[in-house]
Structures are given as C-alpha cells and as structure tokens.
Motif scaffolding. Structure first.
Motif, short mmCIF file in Angstrom:
data_model
loop_
_atom_site.label_atom_id
_atom_site.label_comp_id
_atom_site.label_asym_id
_atom_site.label_seq_id
_atom_site.Cartn_x
_atom_site.Cartn_y
_atom_site.Cartn_z
N GLY A 183 43.00 36.17 49.69
CA GLY A 183 42.50 35.13 50.60
C GLY A 183 41.00 34.97 50.49
O GLY A 183 40.38 35.33 49.49
N LYS A 184 40.39 34.44 51.54
CA LYS A 184 38.94 34.30 51.56
C LYS A 184 38.32 35.67 51.81
O LYS A 184 38.73 36.39 52.73
CB LYS A 184 38.52 33.33 52.67
N PRO A 185 37.35 36.06 51.01
CA PRO A 185 36.78 37.40 51.17
C PRO A 185 36.03 37.54 52.49
O PRO A 185 35.23 36.67 52.85
CB PRO A 185 35.82 37.52 49.98
N PRO A 186 36.27 38.63 53.23
CA PRO A 186 35.61 38.82 54.51
C PRO A 186 34.18 39.34 54.39
O PRO A 186 33.44 39.37 55.38
CB PRO A 186 36.50 39.85 55.20
N SER A 187 33.79 39.76 53.17
CA SER A 187 32.45 40.32 52.97
C SER A 187 32.05 40.12 51.52
O SER A 187 32.88 39.81 50.66
CB SER A 187 32.44 41.81 53.32
N VAL A 188 30.76 40.32 51.25
CA VAL A 188 30.28 40.19 49.87
C VAL A 188 30.90 41.29 49.00
O VAL A 188 31.17 41.06 47.81
CB VAL A 188 28.74 40.23 49.80
N GLU A 189 31.13 42.45 49.57
CA GLU A 189 31.77 43.53 48.82
C GLU A 189 33.20 43.15 48.44
O GLU A 189 33.63 43.42 47.31
CB GLU A 189 31.76 44.82 49.65
N ALA A 190 33.91 42.52 49.38
CA ALA A 190 35.28 42.09 49.09
C ALA A 190 35.29 40.99 48.03
O ALA A 190 36.18 40.95 47.18
CB ALA A 190 35.95 41.60 50.37
N ALA A 191 34.31 40.09 48.08
CA ALA A 191 34.23 39.02 47.08
C ALA A 191 34.04 39.60 45.69
O ALA A 191 34.69 39.18 44.73
CB ALA A 191 33.10 38.06 47.43
N ALA A 192 33.13 40.56 45.57
CA ALA A 192 32.89 41.19 44.28
C ALA A 192 34.13 41.93 43.79
O ALA A 192 34.47 41.88 42.59
CB ALA A 192 31.71 42.15 44.38
N ALA A 193 34.84 42.59 44.71
CA ALA A 193 36.05 43.31 44.33
C ALA A 193 37.13 42.35 43.84
O ALA A 193 37.85 42.64 42.87
CB ALA A 193 36.56 44.13 45.52
N MET A 194 37.27 41.19 44.49
CA MET A 194 38.25 40.20 44.06
C MET A 194 37.93 39.71 42.65
O MET A 194 38.83 39.58 41.80
CB MET A 194 38.27 39.01 45.03
N LEU A 195 36.68 39.41 42.40
CA LEU A 195 36.29 38.91 41.08
C LEU A 195 36.51 39.97 40.01
O LEU A 195 36.91 39.64 38.88
CB LEU A 195 34.83 38.46 41.12
N ASP A 196 36.30 41.23 40.35
CA ASP A 196 36.58 42.31 39.40
C ASP A 196 38.08 42.36 39.08
O ASP A 196 38.46 42.61 37.93
CB ASP A 196 36.13 43.65 39.98
N LEU A 197 38.92 42.12 40.08
CA LEU A 197 40.36 42.11 39.86
C LEU A 197 40.78 40.95 38.95
O LEU A 197 41.66 41.09 38.10
CB LEU A 197 41.10 41.99 41.19
N LEU A 198 40.15 39.80 39.14
CA LEU A 198 40.51 38.61 38.38
C LEU A 198 39.94 38.61 36.97
O LEU A 198 40.46 37.92 36.08
CB LEU A 198 40.03 37.35 39.11
N SER A 199 38.88 39.38 36.75
CA SER A 199 38.20 39.42 35.46
C SER A 199 39.15 39.79 34.33
O SER A 199 39.88 40.78 34.41
CB SER A 199 37.05 40.43 35.54
N GLY A 200 39.18 38.96 33.28
CA GLY A 200 39.97 39.24 32.10
C GLY A 200 41.47 39.16 32.29
O GLY A 200 42.23 39.69 31.48
N SER A 201 41.92 38.49 33.36
CA SER A 201 43.35 38.43 33.64
C SER A 201 43.79 37.00 33.96
O SER A 201 42.96 36.09 34.11
CB SER A 201 43.71 39.35 34.81
#
Length: 205
Positions: free
Chosen positions: A79-97
């Motif tokens: 969903g929408k990231p609740p924090s900047v840390e969560a946003a970075a973690a989401m992008l790391d998950l999506l990276s290369g996939s």
C-alpha cells in the motif's frame, strides 16, 4: 447525460478522466480500507472500488465512479508507505523484480454497480541504494501504492510494462469508458464541449 461523480480524491484519476473528455465532479469516498482476513489482493481491490462508488451513490444521483489500485508482489499488497523507511523498503523489494498492479474501476448507475479489473505486469530494473534514497527524499513515494509513481520520477525505474499504463497510474481508461457507455454516458459525447479545450490547454478539473 446524467451527472458523473468521481468518488476519489486522487488528482491522477481526475486528470485521466478529464483526458478522455468526461465532465464530472469530485466527491471523495471515506471508507475503511483495511483488508479482510485471508482476502486475496484481487478480491480486495474489487471490493474497494465497489464500496467507494456505493458510498457516494444516492438513488437518482446519476453515475458514480469508484476505483482502487494496489501494487502486489507475490501475494503481498504494498500500500502507501507510512514512513520514508517503509518507502525505501518497498522499493528495495521491487528492485530487479516483476510485480503486478491491480486496478479495479466500478461504476454505479440506477443502483446497478458494475466492476472491471485490470492487471498489469511491471518490471523494475535493479535499483542502486543512492537513487532509492534520492527518490524517497523527493516525497513522491509517500502517497503512492507501492511507493512509486510511474507517471512521475519513478517512471525511470520501469524497464518493461505489460498491460495498461493508465491503470498503473490509477484508472484504466478503456474499461472506464466501457462502463460509462453501459451506463448511458459514452465519453465521445463530451468531446466537442469545453472539456476538450481544457485538455488542450493543459487544464484539469
């Protein structure tokens, strides 16, 4: 034609609807968007679109459009990231996939609610930590499902897309136009009024 209401506060959905020449008003729906226990991402997105449209519709009100978009990786809804840390973690998950963007659009007319679901496969290239940090610092990910906006700076992360670009942005235009036509509001009827000049001038509702 009946009055058309968009049950969403998303400026991106409003821009897309204006792009195809629809004359509409905006009345955001305020509903509980918590996924139900064991609810699949597909069922969740369809339910959200339907509930948003029905929350605004009143008998005799005309036509109401509701929509919902979820970014799904495996069976996990991002969903929408609740924090900047969560946003970075989401992008790391999506990276290369490859992930899926599920967008459902619902149209209510005369008490009848019809829904279309669009699934789009989006492939991210491998992201470097400095660019993830720079992107998160812009603030763009914070109000976006999955933590990115394909129509904005986040578009540079996408190396392949299979499906509907407009659905990834937030509203599948082909399916929306079909539902509006079924409701007696074909979008082409508005192409020769002021909406077209607004689009040409870069204005949106």
């Amino acid at each position: 034609m009946p009055q058309i209401v968009l049950a969403s506060a998303s400026p991106r959905r409003a821009e897309l609807l204006a792009q195809i020449g629809v004359d509409f008003t905006v009345s955001p729906a305020h509903i509980d968007e918590t996924p139900r226990r064991l609810e699949s991402p597909t069922d969740y997105v369809i339910r959200m679109a339907r509930e948003k449209a029905l929350a605004i519709y009143r008998e005799g009100d005309g036509v109401v459009i509701g929509a919902d978009t979820s970014v799904v990786l495996g069976d996990r809804i991002l969903g929408k990231p609740p924090s900047v840390e969560a946003a970075a973690a989401m992008l790391d998950l999506l990276s290369g996939s490859v992930h899926q963007v599920l967008t459902a659009v619902a149209v209510v007319c005369r008490g009848d609610c019809r829904v279309r679901l669009v699934t789009t496969d989006v492939s991210f290239r491998q992201l470097a930590p400095p660019e993830v940090a720079a992107y998160v610092a812009t603030g763009e990910p914070m109000d976006k499902a999955g933590g990115y906006g394909i129509q904005g700076l986040g578009g540079v992360f996408v190396d392949r897309l299979q499906g509907s670009y407009s659905a990834v942005v937030g509203l599948p235009l082909e399916q929306t136009a079909e539902l509006l036509a079924d409701a007696g509001c074909p979008v082409w009827r508005g192409w020769n009024n002021n909406n077209v000049s607004k689009i040409d001038n870069g204005e949106t509702q």
